[in-house]
Enzyme design. Structure first.
Site, mmCIF file in Angstrom:
data_model
loop_
_atom_site.group_PDB
_atom_site.id
_atom_site.type_symbol
_atom_site.label_atom_id
_atom_site.label_comp_id
_atom_site.label_asym_id
_atom_site.label_seq_id
_atom_site.Cartn_x
_atom_site.Cartn_y
_atom_site.Cartn_z
ATOM 1 N N SER A 26 0.810 -1.215 0.000
ATOM 2 C CA SER A 26 0.000 0.000 0.000
ATOM 3 C C SER A 26 0.841 1.261 0.000
ATOM 4 O O SER A 26 1.933 1.294 0.574
ATOM 5 C CB SER A 26 -0.890 0.009 1.245
ATOM 6 O OG SER A 26 -1.545 1.260 1.394
ATOM 7 N N TYR B 115 -2.190 0.482 9.795
ATOM 8 C CA TYR B 115 -2.395 -0.237 8.529
ATOM 9 C C TYR B 115 -1.126 -0.156 7.682
ATOM 10 O O TYR B 115 -0.571 -1.180 7.274
ATOM 11 C CB TYR B 115 -3.588 0.342 7.773
ATOM 12 C CG TYR B 115 -3.658 -0.126 6.344
ATOM 13 C CD1 TYR B 115 -3.392 0.734 5.288
ATOM 14 C CD2 TYR B 115 -3.966 -1.446 6.053
ATOM 15 C CE1 TYR B 115 -3.440 0.293 3.978
ATOM 16 C CE2 TYR B 115 -4.019 -1.900 4.741
ATOM 17 C CZ TYR B 115 -3.756 -1.014 3.713
ATOM 18 O OH TYR B 115 -3.797 -1.457 2.401
ATOM 19 N N LYS C 184 1.837 -3.169 6.590
ATOM 20 C CA LYS C 184 2.235 -3.448 5.209
ATOM 21 C C LYS C 184 3.743 -3.273 5.036
ATOM 22 O O LYS C 184 4.413 -4.071 4.374
ATOM 23 C CB LYS C 184 1.471 -2.532 4.251
ATOM 24 C CG LYS C 184 -0.022 -2.835 4.153
ATOM 25 C CD LYS C 184 -0.258 -4.217 3.560
ATOM 26 C CE LYS C 184 -1.725 -4.503 3.338
ATOM 27 N NZ LYS C 184 -1.959 -5.820 2.716
HETATM 28 C C1 WQD Z 1 -9.832 8.664 0.504
HETATM 29 C C2 WQD Z 1 -9.905 10.125 0.930
HETATM 30 C C3 WQD Z 1 -10.383 10.425 3.256
HETATM 31 C C4 WQD Z 1 -14.369 8.656 3.094
HETATM 32 C C5 WQD Z 1 -7.398 3.577 0.840
HETATM 33 C C6 WQD Z 1 -7.458 2.209 1.386
HETATM 34 C C7 WQD Z 1 -6.108 1.678 1.711
HETATM 35 C C8 WQD Z 1 -5.073 2.032 0.674
HETATM 36 C C9 WQD Z 1 -5.147 3.449 0.188
HETATM 37 C C10 WQD Z 1 -4.450 0.071 -0.502
HETATM 38 C C11 WQD Z 1 -9.235 10.344 2.269
HETATM 39 C C12 WQD Z 1 -11.518 10.962 2.379
HETATM 40 C C13 WQD Z 1 -13.109 9.118 2.754
HETATM 41 C C14 WQD Z 1 -15.368 9.575 3.493
HETATM 42 C C15 WQD Z 1 -13.802 11.372 3.158
HETATM 43 N N1 WQD Z 1 -5.176 1.182 -0.441
HETATM 44 N N2 WQD Z 1 -12.845 10.467 2.781
HETATM 45 N N3 WQD Z 1 -15.046 10.923 3.505
HETATM 46 O O1 WQD Z 1 -7.979 6.230 3.346
HETATM 47 O O2 WQD Z 1 -6.913 6.937 1.150
HETATM 48 O O3 WQD Z 1 -7.040 4.505 1.840
HETATM 49 O O4 WQD Z 1 -6.483 3.673 -0.206
HETATM 50 O O5 WQD Z 1 -3.723 -0.328 0.288
HETATM 51 O O6 WQD Z 1 -6.274 0.278 1.779
HETATM 52 O O7 WQD Z 1 -8.230 2.270 2.577
HETATM 53 O O8 WQD Z 1 -9.096 5.750 1.127
HETATM 54 O O9 WQD Z 1 -11.372 6.078 0.288
HETATM 55 O O10 WQD Z 1 -11.003 5.832 2.802
HETATM 56 O O11 WQD Z 1 -10.265 7.906 1.632
HETATM 57 O O12 WQD Z 1 -13.555 12.581 3.199
HETATM 58 O O13 WQD Z 1 -16.541 9.215 3.846
HETATM 59 O O14 WQD Z 1 -11.267 10.474 1.082
HETATM 60 O O15 WQD Z 1 -10.107 11.323 4.325
HETATM 61 O O16 WQD Z 1 -8.571 11.564 2.213
HETATM 62 P P1 WQD Z 1 -7.716 5.952 1.926
HETATM 63 P P2 WQD Z 1 -10.522 6.325 1.488
#
Ligand code: WQD
Length: 325
Positions: A112, A136, A140
């Site tokens: 990741s 997390y 990884k």
């Molecule tokens: C994206 C952005 C949130 C939900 C994911 C996977 C992780 C890794 C990387 C592989 C962030 C914002 C989110 C919401 C929001 N992939 N958000 N409101 O956290 O970047 O990580 O990709 O390993 O496994 O979890 O993804 O989609 O949760 O968030 O504002 O209701 O959207 O703060 O900036 P994240 P995400």
């Protein structure tokens, strides 16, 4: 080749298992169905817990394989901050169990961008030091180190693929992302636009040091990720050296840009409210994916934002209950 795909009933795992099967590999999926869905993968499945060393050993004794693609893990940034020990057990122990049960077997590892933490450079390349901000990402990074030590000892080669943000669904809407609960931005924005998120979408922080104040991420279509795993296996079967590769597009989008893209694709407003920052979130994560192109000949070809969002909308419209219908 006979390929073991762990977590092959999950989102990226099932997409990859299906592509491997189409590429004439014999695919055996292991999944405990704690997060995955049986409907996501219609092929051969063994259901057991990869944290159980004796179960992994028994499976390995009866099922020799030529390669392993390991997806099974917990993968929620926010959840890992609240439940670190659960993440260490779920994300590290299975890697150790698989390496001990399958000595020397080529290993493709689902890693990741969360391993980087919040770097100071705009584009993240694989030479950057790892400084994960959340448990997390730390699990990884630790698993990558375990695999590197195994490779350095001549006990098996690996390719670690550092995904950026997986998104999108198969064309035609027959296969897509279904987490319970759904924490990821794009599916939540689509659900909000379709009136399926009672409280609307929360935007975790509007005061980040970014052009519009919201977080920036590099969204990559799940089909592109699956193709990278097939190429990584071929790379290892060709006796190439172990390596770590970013899987992203090199283009970042903010939360507000994603909201606008979803509104465009659904012709519906996304109801949203500003909320506090989420623990463990970095401001911006965008890939430098040139090394994946150099080493595997891979580049993201299905990851235009419009396609990612449109494919997700079709999946959610066709499957309002996901796989559980
Ligand atoms: C994206 C952005 C949130 C939900 C994911 C996977 C992780 C890794 C990387 C592989 C962030 C914002 C989110 C919401 C929001 N992939 N958000 N409101 O956290 O970047 O990580 O990709 O390993 O496994 O979890 O993804 O989609 O949760 O968030 O504002 O209701 O959207 O703060 O900036 P994240 P995400």
């Amino acid at each position: 080749m006979r390929i073991l795909v762990t977590g092959g009933c999950g989102y990226i795992g099932s997409t990859t298992a299906r592509l491997l099967a189409k590429s004439d590999h014999e695919v055996m999926v292991v999944d405990d169905l704690s997060e995955g869905h049986r409907q996501a993968w219609p092929g051969a499945l063994e259901i057991f817990d990869l944290r159980d060393a004796s179960a992994v050993q028994s499976f390995a004794a009866a099922n020799p394989v030529d390669g392993i693609v390991h997806f099974a893990a917990r993968a929620y940034v926010g959840e890992s901050v609240a439940q670190p020990l659960r993440y260490w057990r779920a994300n590290l122990v299975p890697v150790l169990n698989l390496c001990e049960a399958f000595p020397g077997t080529p290993f493709v590892f689902s890693s990741s961008c969360a391993t980087y933490g919040q770097p100071t450079t705009a584009r993240l390349d694989e030479s950057l030091p790892l400084a994960p901000l959340n448990p997390y990402g730390a699990t990884k990074a630790a698993a990558e180190r375990l695999l590197q030590d195994r490779a350095d000892a001549g006990q098996g080669a690996f390719v670690a693929l550092r995904y950026f943000n997986a998104a999108g669904a198969a064309a035609g809407g027959h296969h897509g992302e279904h987490h319970q609960p759904e924490n990821h931005l794009i599916p939540r924005a689509v659900m909000a636009a379709l009136g399926r998120l009672a409280e609307g979408l929360q935007v975790f922080g509007t005061d980040w040091n970014t052009p519009d104040g919201t977080n920036i991420r590099d969204y990559v279509h799940v089909a592109d990720l699956a193709e990278a795993h097939v190429l990584a296996l071929d790379y290892l079967f060709d006796d190439q050296p172990s390596t770590v590769l970013n899987l992203g597009t090199g283009r970042g989008y903010s939360v507000l840009e994603i909201i606008r893209a979803v509104e465009e694709a659904t012709s519906q407003a996304v109801p949203w409210t500003a909320a506090p920052r989420r623990a463990g979130d970095p401001a911006e994560l965008v890939a430098d994916a040139t090394r994946a192109f150099e080493m595997l000949g891979w580049q993201a070809e299905h990851s235009a934002l419009e396609h990612i969002v449109q494919s997700a909308v079709v999946w959610h419209r066709k499957n309002p209950q996901g796989y559980s219908a």
